[in-house]
Design an enzyme around this catalytic site. Structure first.
Site, PDB file in Angstrom:
ATOM      1  N   ARG A  85     -11.858 -11.207  -4.098  1.00 44.46           N
ATOM      2  CA  ARG A  85     -13.131 -11.224  -4.816  1.00 44.46           C
ATOM      3  C   ARG A  85     -13.662 -12.653  -4.871  1.00 44.46           C
ATOM      4  O   ARG A  85     -12.892 -13.622  -4.970  1.00 44.46           O
ATOM      5  CB  ARG A  85     -12.964 -10.688  -6.234  1.00 44.46           C
ATOM      6  CG  ARG A  85     -12.493  -9.248  -6.294  1.00 44.46           C
ATOM      7  CD  ARG A  85     -12.496  -8.728  -7.727  1.00 44.46           C
ATOM      8  NE  ARG A  85     -11.811  -9.626  -8.640  1.00 44.46           N
ATOM      9  CZ  ARG A  85     -10.503  -9.657  -8.815  1.00 44.46           C
ATOM     10  NH1 ARG A  85      -9.721  -8.829  -8.116  1.00 44.46           N
ATOM     11  NH2 ARG A  85      -9.947 -10.501  -9.672  1.00 44.46           N
ATOM     12  N   LYS A 144     -19.588  -5.568  -1.971  1.00 47.41           N
ATOM     13  CA  LYS A 144     -20.542  -4.620  -2.547  1.00 47.41           C
ATOM     14  C   LYS A 144     -21.978  -5.002  -2.239  1.00 47.41           C
ATOM     15  O   LYS A 144     -22.918  -4.304  -2.631  1.00 47.41           O
ATOM     16  CB  LYS A 144     -20.334  -4.516  -4.064  1.00 47.41           C
ATOM     17  CG  LYS A 144     -18.992  -3.897  -4.434  1.00 47.41           C
ATOM     18  CD  LYS A 144     -18.847  -3.709  -5.936  1.00 47.41           C
ATOM     19  CE  LYS A 144     -17.515  -3.049  -6.271  1.00 47.41           C
ATOM     20  NZ  LYS A 144     -17.332  -2.869  -7.738  1.00 47.41           N
ATOM     21  N   ARG A 147      -8.483   3.474  -2.373  1.00 45.54           N
ATOM     22  CA  ARG A 147      -8.359   4.926  -2.410  1.00 45.54           C
ATOM     23  C   ARG A 147      -9.161   5.529  -1.255  1.00 45.54           C
ATOM     24  O   ARG A 147     -10.137   4.924  -0.789  1.00 45.54           O
ATOM     25  CB  ARG A 147      -8.900   5.475  -3.731  1.00 45.54           C
ATOM     26  CG  ARG A 147      -7.974   5.278  -4.915  1.00 45.54           C
ATOM     27  CD  ARG A 147      -8.269   6.310  -5.988  1.00 45.54           C
ATOM     28  NE  ARG A 147      -7.863   5.869  -7.311  1.00 45.54           N
ATOM     29  CZ  ARG A 147      -7.936   6.604  -8.394  1.00 45.54           C
ATOM     30  NH1 ARG A 147      -8.437   7.830  -8.326  1.00 45.54           N
ATOM     31  NH2 ARG A 147      -7.548   6.143  -9.566  1.00 45.54           N
ATOM     32  N   ARG A 157     -17.491   4.207   1.796  1.00 45.66           N
ATOM     33  CA  ARG A 157     -18.664   4.011   0.932  1.00 45.66           C
ATOM     34  C   ARG A 157     -19.147   2.572   0.967  1.00 45.66           C
ATOM     35  O   ARG A 157     -20.347   2.317   0.814  1.00 45.66           O
ATOM     36  CB  ARG A 157     -18.321   4.432  -0.503  1.00 45.66           C
ATOM     37  CG  ARG A 157     -18.158   5.942  -0.673  1.00 45.66           C
ATOM     38  CD  ARG A 157     -18.193   6.348  -2.130  1.00 45.66           C
ATOM     39  NE  ARG A 157     -17.037   5.893  -2.883  1.00 45.66           N
ATOM     40  CZ  ARG A 157     -15.887   6.559  -2.947  1.00 45.66           C
ATOM     41  NH1 ARG A 157     -15.730   7.707  -2.285  1.00 45.66           N
ATOM     42  NH2 ARG A 157     -14.877   6.083  -3.664  1.00 45.66           N
ATOM     43  N   HIS A 183       1.430   5.824  -9.079  1.00 43.04           N
ATOM     44  CA  HIS A 183       2.214   4.604  -8.893  1.00 43.04           C
ATOM     45  C   HIS A 183       3.504   4.962  -8.171  1.00 43.04           C
ATOM     46  O   HIS A 183       3.819   6.139  -7.969  1.00 43.04           O
ATOM     47  CB  HIS A 183       2.506   3.931 -10.229  1.00 43.04           C
ATOM     48  CG  HIS A 183       1.363   3.111 -10.761  1.00 43.04           C
ATOM     49  ND1 HIS A 183       0.892   1.987 -10.123  1.00 43.04           N
ATOM     50  CD2 HIS A 183       0.580   3.270 -11.866  1.00 43.04           C
ATOM     51  CE1 HIS A 183      -0.118   1.477 -10.799  1.00 43.04           C
ATOM     52  NE2 HIS A 183      -0.334   2.245 -11.863  1.00 43.04           N
ATOM     53  N   ASP A 184       4.266   3.934  -7.828  1.00 44.66           N
ATOM     54  CA  ASP A 184       5.513   4.109  -7.092  1.00 44.66           C
ATOM     55  C   ASP A 184       6.357   5.249  -7.664  1.00 44.66           C
ATOM     56  O   ASP A 184       6.850   6.108  -6.921  1.00 44.66           O
ATOM     57  CB  ASP A 184       6.296   2.786  -7.139  1.00 44.66           C
ATOM     58  CG  ASP A 184       7.664   2.865  -6.483  1.00 44.66           C
ATOM     59  OD1 ASP A 184       8.546   3.562  -7.022  1.00 44.66           O
ATOM     60  OD2 ASP A 184       7.863   2.212  -5.442  1.00 44.66           O
ATOM     61  N   ILE A 185       6.514   5.273  -8.979  1.00 49.64           N
ATOM     62  CA  ILE A 185       7.368   6.278  -9.607  1.00 49.64           C
ATOM     63  C   ILE A 185       6.868   7.695  -9.329  1.00 49.64           C
ATOM     64  O   ILE A 185       7.657   8.629  -9.192  1.00 49.64           O
ATOM     65  CB  ILE A 185       7.486   6.015 -11.124  1.00 49.64           C
ATOM     66  CG1 ILE A 185       8.638   6.819 -11.716  1.00 49.64           C
ATOM     67  CG2 ILE A 185       6.167   6.290 -11.838  1.00 49.64           C
ATOM     68  CD1 ILE A 185       8.964   6.424 -13.154  1.00 49.64           C
ATOM     69  N   TYR A 215       5.071   8.626  -6.576  1.00 49.44           N
ATOM     70  CA  TYR A 215       5.229   8.931  -5.154  1.00 49.44           C
ATOM     71  C   TYR A 215       6.675   9.301  -4.820  1.00 49.44           C
ATOM     72  O   TYR A 215       6.925  10.254  -4.078  1.00 49.44           O
ATOM     73  CB  TYR A 215       4.775   7.742  -4.295  1.00 49.44           C
ATOM     74  CG  TYR A 215       3.441   7.185  -4.709  1.00 49.44           C
ATOM     75  CD1 TYR A 215       2.379   8.030  -5.047  1.00 49.44           C
ATOM     76  CD2 TYR A 215       3.220   5.813  -4.787  1.00 49.44           C
ATOM     77  CE1 TYR A 215       1.157   7.519  -5.451  1.00 49.44           C
ATOM     78  CE2 TYR A 215       2.005   5.292  -5.180  1.00 49.44           C
ATOM     79  CZ  TYR A 215       0.982   6.141  -5.527  1.00 49.44           C
ATOM     80  OH  TYR A 215      -0.226   5.639  -5.930  1.00 49.44           O
ATOM     81  N   ASP A 262       6.514   1.468  -3.120  1.00 51.20           N
ATOM     82  CA  ASP A 262       5.548   0.413  -2.816  1.00 51.20           C
ATOM     83  C   ASP A 262       5.941  -0.424  -1.595  1.00 51.20           C
ATOM     84  O   ASP A 262       5.164  -0.555  -0.647  1.00 51.20           O
ATOM     85  CB  ASP A 262       5.395  -0.518  -4.018  1.00 51.20           C
ATOM     86  CG  ASP A 262       4.509   0.065  -5.103  1.00 51.20           C
ATOM     87  OD1 ASP A 262       3.946   1.148  -4.891  1.00 51.20           O
ATOM     88  OD2 ASP A 262       4.394  -0.560  -6.169  1.00 51.20           O
TER      89      ASP A 262
END
Length: 375
Positions: A41, A69, A92, A98, A133-135, A137, A163
């Site tokens: 950013r 953006k 995502r 987009r 989150h990792d847990i 997945y 991850d």
């Protein structure tokens, strides 16, 4: 960092800033010579100024801030992508499209581009648009159910499996596959690296083991703390020793060095609890340092459980240079090693001011900086 060394020297990577698995994949590529430009950013880069980034996973890279953006920022990114070999994207599903920087958008300006996408759930499937989150997945992959001690709840191994191993490392592997294929086809491919897929792949052996009956419930097996010959034991000073004496000859060596006799038969699982008690009591009788001296140089497969600050000073790690210090931060050296390749520049990431080699002339860059689109 302008003259990279290694097997990936000459490969240019645009890494879109994101959570740890993305930078880890970029680090794996940079560690072996790729020129990685991190796109962050504008506000983050402007606030940091020219101060190097101390994060280990940003070593060997350069960075810029770009407002994706804004139309001007997207146009500038496309110009960068036109001279890149790889893009790493960790949004995502649908977000990049987009923004106007999805695979189709970038392949229109560079058909040779390898577009690496990494998400938790993958680009498609019922869970693809949802958070996780990792847990989550490793839970859905079935892996988490297998981790932990008998009778206890499943225990996630920090966020290593989903991850980093199932995500970042698999993405870096996918990038290499696509680059190799491009040598034959001349065309870049899109990589869909999903952490749930990667975690499942890492446990390939155990899926078969469960179906065949070879592998039982968590915490009851040979490698998951079910067996006393593969576990950790507390020492007199509250430290721990790791025992991996699986094979009979290694077990015999361990027992001999510990001075134990009349032990229950380890081949009878009914004896495992009693055997564990005997070992635990014996290990509690000496300090970790004393046990290290007992097992030094042996084939007993017993090692001290080192704290992370201790690991870099272990004689074996020092001899191999397993850890290095960069910018005042101790960190693991690049792996794997390739014989004959000189040491890599692991300097902390710094801002890249001159983007002309990436296809963005200084005059254009100055205009973008004036408009607040580039930093």
């Amino acid at each position: 960092m302008d003259h990279r060394k290694g097997p990936l020297a000459g490969v240019r990577v645009l890494e879109l800033a994101g959570l740890a698995p993305g930078p880890f994949a970029g680090m794996m590529l940079a560690d072996h010579g790729a020129e990685v430009l991190r796109i962050d950013r504008v506000s983050a880069v402007a606030a940091a100024g020219d101060k190097p980034r101390a994060d280990v996973m940003d070593r060997g890279k350069r960075s810029i801030g770009l407002d994706l953006k804004s139309p001007e920022g997207v146009s500038a990114f496309k110009r960068l992508a036109a001279s890149a070999d790889v893009v790493i994207e960790v949004f995502r599903p649908g977000v990049a499209e987009r923004l106007g920087i999805g695979p189709a958008d970038l392949h229109a300006v560079n058909p040779r581009l390898v577009y690496g996408r990494m998400t938790g759930w993958g680009q498609e499937g019922p869970l693809a648009p949802t958070a996780g989150h990792d847990i989550d997945y490793i839970a859905i992959s079935g892996v988490l159910s297998m981790l932990g001690r008998e009778g206890a709840k499943p225990t996630p191994p920090i966020n290593i499996l989903g991850d980093f191993a199932g995500g970042g490392l698999m993405l870096a592997y996918g990038v290499l596959l696509a680059l190799l294929e491009r040598e034959r086809t001349g065309v870049g491919r899109v990589i869909d690296a999903a952490m749930v897929d990667g975690a499942a792949t890492l446990f390939s052996m155990f899926y078969h083991g469960v179906q065949s009956g070879f592998w039982g419930p968590r915490g009851t097996n040979l490698l998951d703390t079910g067996a006393p010959m593969y576990d950790t034991y507390e020492t007199a000073d509250g430290r721990f020793m790791a025992v991996g004496a699986l094979e009979p000859q290694f077990w015999a060596e361990m027992v001999r060095l510990m001075g134990l006799s009349d032990l229950p038969d380890r081949n009878d699982r009914a004896n495992w609890p009693a055997l564990r008690e005997r070992l635990a009591a014996e290990f509690r009788s000496r300090t970790r340092a004393e046990w290290e001296a007992v097992f030094e140089g042996s084939d007993a497969c017993v090692s001290p459980v080192l704290e992370m600050p201790e690991a870099a000073d272990h004689p074996h790690n020092k001899a191999r240079g397993t850890f290095v210090e960069v910018g005042g931060v101790r960190q693991p050296a690049p792996a794997p090693r390739l014989a004959g390749v000189p040491e890599q520049d692991l300097s902390p990431a710094t801002r890249l001011a001159d983007l002309s080699s990436w296809g963005l002339p200084e005059e254009t860059a100055a205009e973008l900086r004036e408009a607040g689109v580039l930093a």
